[in-house]
Motif scaffolding. Structure first.
Motif, PDB file in Angstrom:
ATOM      1  N   LEU A  39      38.554  12.741   0.224  1.00  0.00           N
ATOM      2  CA  LEU A  39      39.876  12.466   1.266  1.00  0.00           C
ATOM      3  C   LEU A  39      40.327  14.188   1.170  1.00  0.00           C
ATOM      4  CD1 LEU A  39      40.466   8.177   0.398  1.00  0.00           C
ATOM      5  CD2 LEU A  39      39.676   9.431   2.757  1.00  0.00           C
ATOM      6  N   SER A  40      40.521  13.994   0.543  1.00  0.00           N
ATOM      7  CA  SER A  40      41.654  15.242   0.603  1.00  0.00           C
ATOM      8  C   SER A  40      40.302  16.356   1.101  1.00  0.00           C
ATOM      9  CB  SER A  40      42.003  15.562  -0.776  1.00  0.00           C
ATOM     10  OG  SER A  40      40.247  16.178  -1.897  1.00  0.00           O
ATOM     11  N   THR A  41      39.489  16.538   0.839  1.00  0.00           N
ATOM     12  CA  THR A  41      38.688  17.654   1.701  1.00  0.00           C
ATOM     13  C   THR A  41      38.891  17.208   2.750  1.00  0.00           C
ATOM     14  OG1 THR A  41      37.214  18.273  -0.580  1.00  0.00           O
ATOM     15  CG2 THR A  41      36.882  19.047   1.235  1.00  0.00           C
ATOM     16  N   ALA A  42      38.226  16.819   3.196  1.00  0.00           N
ATOM     17  CA  ALA A  42      37.443  16.585   4.966  1.00  0.00           C
ATOM     18  C   ALA A  42      38.908  16.622   6.149  1.00  0.00           C
ATOM     19  CB  ALA A  42      37.488  15.061   5.145  1.00  0.00           C
ATOM     20  N   GLU A  43      39.172  16.930   7.265  1.00  0.00           N
ATOM     21  CA  GLU A  43      38.797  17.905   8.278  1.00  0.00           C
ATOM     22  C   GLU A  43      39.118  17.162   9.284  1.00  0.00           C
ATOM     23  OE1 GLU A  43      40.887  21.537   6.489  1.00  0.00           O
ATOM     24  OE2 GLU A  43      39.008  21.879   7.098  1.00  0.00           O
ATOM     25  N   PRO A  44      39.701  16.137   9.440  1.00  0.00           N
ATOM     26  CA  PRO A  44      39.015  15.518  10.576  1.00  0.00           C
ATOM     27  C   PRO A  44      38.762  15.549  12.157  1.00  0.00           C
ATOM     28  CG  PRO A  44      39.381  13.433   9.085  1.00  0.00           C
ATOM     29  CD  PRO A  44      39.570  14.520   8.783  1.00  0.00           C
ATOM     30  N   LYS A  45      38.055  16.146  12.999  1.00  0.00           N
ATOM     31  CA  LYS A  45      38.488  16.568  14.343  1.00  0.00           C
ATOM     32  C   LYS A  45      37.687  15.765  15.758  1.00  0.00           C
ATOM     33  CE  LYS A  45      40.033  20.842  12.097  1.00  0.00           C
ATOM     34  NZ  LYS A  45      39.696  22.879  12.265  1.00  0.00           N
ATOM     35  N   PHE A  46      37.466  16.291  16.565  1.00  0.00           N
ATOM     36  CA  PHE A  46      37.411  14.676  17.718  1.00  0.00           C
ATOM     37  C   PHE A  46      37.183  15.796  18.763  1.00  0.00           C
ATOM     38  CE2 PHE A  46      41.062  12.921  17.594  1.00  0.00           C
ATOM     39  CZ  PHE A  46      40.822  12.220  18.945  1.00  0.00           C
ATOM     40  N   LEU A  47      36.759  15.332  19.773  1.00  0.00           N
ATOM     41  CA  LEU A  47      36.947  15.733  21.246  1.00  0.00           C
ATOM     42  C   LEU A  47      36.150  14.501  21.918  1.00  0.00           C
ATOM     43  CD1 LEU A  47      35.911  19.751  20.938  1.00  0.00           C
ATOM     44  CD2 LEU A  47      38.297  18.624  21.419  1.00  0.00           C
ATOM     45  N   TYR A  48      36.608  14.661  23.587  1.00  0.00           N
ATOM     46  CA  TYR A  48      36.348  13.702  24.080  1.00  0.00           C
ATOM     47  C   TYR A  48      36.144  14.477  25.702  1.00  0.00           C
ATOM     48  CZ  TYR A  48      40.474  11.090  25.120  1.00  0.00           C
ATOM     49  OH  TYR A  48      41.528  10.821  25.473  1.00  0.00           O
ATOM     50  N   LYS A  49      35.168  13.823  25.983  1.00  0.00           N
ATOM     51  CA  LYS A  49      35.060  14.457  27.530  1.00  0.00           C
ATOM     52  C   LYS A  49      34.504  13.269  28.418  1.00  0.00           C
ATOM     53  CE  LYS A  49      35.135  18.270  30.939  1.00  0.00           C
ATOM     54  NZ  LYS A  49      34.892  19.418  30.646  1.00  0.00           N
ATOM     55  N   GLU A  50      35.939  13.344  30.120  1.00  0.00           N
ATOM     56  CA  GLU A  50      35.083  11.759  31.189  1.00  0.00           C
ATOM     57  C   GLU A  50      34.290  12.803  31.915  1.00  0.00           C
ATOM     58  OE1 GLU A  50      37.244   9.193  34.309  1.00  0.00           O
ATOM     59  OE2 GLU A  50      38.376   9.412  32.772  1.00  0.00           O
ATOM     60  N   PHE A  51      33.504  11.967  32.457  1.00  0.00           N
ATOM     61  CA  PHE A  51      32.785  12.024  33.424  1.00  0.00           C
ATOM     62  C   PHE A  51      32.124  10.936  34.831  1.00  0.00           C
ATOM     63  CE2 PHE A  51      31.715  15.827  30.823  1.00  0.00           C
ATOM     64  CZ  PHE A  51      31.772  16.616  30.475  1.00  0.00           C
ATOM     65  N   ASP A  52      32.109  11.201  36.422  1.00  0.00           N
ATOM     66  CA  ASP A  52      31.815   9.894  36.951  1.00  0.00           C
ATOM     67  C   ASP A  52      29.973  10.149  36.689  1.00  0.00           C
ATOM     68  OD1 ASP A  52      34.425   9.484  37.605  1.00  0.00           O
ATOM     69  OD2 ASP A  52      34.278  11.269  39.186  1.00  0.00           O
ATOM     70  N   LEU A  53      29.872   8.646  36.678  1.00  0.00           N
ATOM     71  CA  LEU A  53      28.328   7.875  36.945  1.00  0.00           C
ATOM     72  C   LEU A  53      27.890   8.244  38.595  1.00  0.00           C
ATOM     73  CD1 LEU A  53      27.863   6.084  33.742  1.00  0.00           C
ATOM     74  CD2 LEU A  53      27.795   8.709  33.731  1.00  0.00           C
ATOM     75  N   PRO A  54      27.126   8.581  38.843  1.00  0.00           N
ATOM     76  CA  PRO A  54      26.158   9.697  37.745  1.00  0.00           C
ATOM     77  C   PRO A  54      26.017  10.672  37.590  1.00  0.00           C
ATOM     78  CG  PRO A  54      24.960   9.103  40.361  1.00  0.00           C
ATOM     79  CD  PRO A  54      25.912   8.526  40.607  1.00  0.00           C
ATOM     80  N   PHE A  55      25.440  10.890  36.072  1.00  0.00           N
ATOM     81  CA  PHE A  55      26.343  12.394  35.622  1.00  0.00           C
ATOM     82  C   PHE A  55      24.119  13.440  34.905  1.00  0.00           C
ATOM     83  CE2 PHE A  55      27.623  15.511  32.538  1.00  0.00           C
ATOM     84  CZ  PHE A  55      27.797  17.098  33.541  1.00  0.00           C
ATOM     85  N   ASP A  56      23.635  14.012  36.645  1.00  0.00           N
ATOM     86  CA  ASP A  56      22.467  14.403  35.653  1.00  0.00           C
ATOM     87  C   ASP A  56      22.342  14.895  34.501  1.00  0.00           C
ATOM     88  OD1 ASP A  56      22.109  12.296  37.992  1.00  0.00           O
ATOM     89  OD2 ASP A  56      21.588  14.455  39.574  1.00  0.00           O
ATOM     90  N   GLU A  57      23.371  15.426  34.752  1.00  0.00           N
ATOM     91  CA  GLU A  57      23.194  16.336  33.036  1.00  0.00           C
ATOM     92  C   GLU A  57      23.174  16.028  32.001  1.00  0.00           C
ATOM     93  OE1 GLU A  57      25.642  20.950  31.943  1.00  0.00           O
ATOM     94  OE2 GLU A  57      26.433  19.197  33.355  1.00  0.00           O
ATOM     95  N   ILE A  58      23.701  14.542  31.459  1.00  0.00           N
ATOM     96  CA  ILE A  58      23.335  14.048  30.504  1.00  0.00           C
ATOM     97  C   ILE A  58      21.995  12.521  30.687  1.00  0.00           C
ATOM     98  CG2 ILE A  58      25.955  14.471  29.792  1.00  0.00           C
ATOM     99  CD1 ILE A  58      26.311  11.554  30.189  1.00  0.00           C
ATOM    100  N   ILE A  59      21.746  12.478  31.751  1.00  0.00           N
ATOM    101  CA  ILE A  59      20.684  11.713  32.424  1.00  0.00           C
ATOM    102  C   ILE A  59      18.719  12.128  31.626  1.00  0.00           C
ATOM    103  CG2 ILE A  59      19.947   9.164  32.855  1.00  0.00           C
ATOM    104  CD1 ILE A  59      22.947   9.368  32.146  1.00  0.00           C
TER     105      ILE A  59
END
Length: 214
Positions: A39-59
């Motif tokens: 708990l004292s060591t963790a440095e939680p970080k996150f990212l997210y990004k929205e895409f309209d489907l269909p999005f061939d790059e991730i399929i």
């Protein structure tokens, strides 16, 4: 920003059971210590990004097609506990392997809790949408090398220092990439489990007749 105040000990115990660790009074005390350290060591970080489907790059593959079937949007995300967790585990692997195993278990629990908090943030942001569960590269026929594409799309190396090695495994190791689908209509509940996991043939839980919980 995400802050973890407590870790799910029952989940950590399940990880330890999969690693063949037996619980006793000494181990219980060690778990108290290790939870505080993570708990004292963790440095939680996150990212997210929205895409309209269909999005061939991730399929890439039938499983991700099925997972996102009926969805209008996809949200790709990543989360990490940071480099200091990896360093801490490596140091303890040299000096105290039992402690290292417990630290590793709590760290796995911690990154999943971070991802769950990201799920909650997304559910709040996308009210009015039905949301699938997280589906990660490496599940089923979804190629593990998609990790690199996710990080590029999120600009994760620059923004939060999350990269991959030559085998497309995440660095820091206590990290996750995933995609969630969003639909205006109810989504059929699809099963998660060993059948879609790329670790099924070498999983420590399956060897003991258990599963990881997902």
């Amino acid at each position: 920003m995400i802050k973890l105040d407590k870790l799910n000990r029952r989940e950590a115990v399940r990880y330890l059971g999969g690693a063949g660790i037996q619980l006793n009074y000494r181990m219980d005390r060690l778990m108290d210590e290790c939870e505080k350290i993570v708990l004292s060591t963790a440095e939680p970080k996150f990212l997210y990004k929205e895409f309209d489907l269909p999005f061939d790059e991730i399929i890439k593959g039938k499983d991700i097609e099925g997972h996102l079937d009926g969805c209008e949007k996809a949200v790709i995300m990543c989360a990490t506990l940071g480099n200091n967790i990896d360093k801490m585990i490596r140091i303890n692997q040299i000096s105290d392997m039992a402690r290292a195993v417990v630290l590793d278990s709590f760290s796995s629990v911690a990154v999943e809790q971070v991802c769950c908090k990201v799920d909650e943030l997304l559910a709040e942001k996308y009210q009015g949408y039905y949301m699938t569960f997280r589906f990660s590269p490496g599940y089923g026929d979804y190629p593990i090398n998609m990790q690199m594409d996710y990080l590029r799309l999120l600009d994760a190396p620059r923004k939060i220092g999350l990269t991959t090695n030559d085998n497309f495994l995440l660095i820091p190791t206590k990290s996750v990439t995933a995609v969630l689908g969003l639909s205006k209509n109810p989504i059929e509940r699809k099963k998660r489990g060993c059948a879609v996991c790329n670790m099924r043939d070498k999983c420590k839980f399956r060897r003991n007749g258990e599963h990881c919980g997902f």
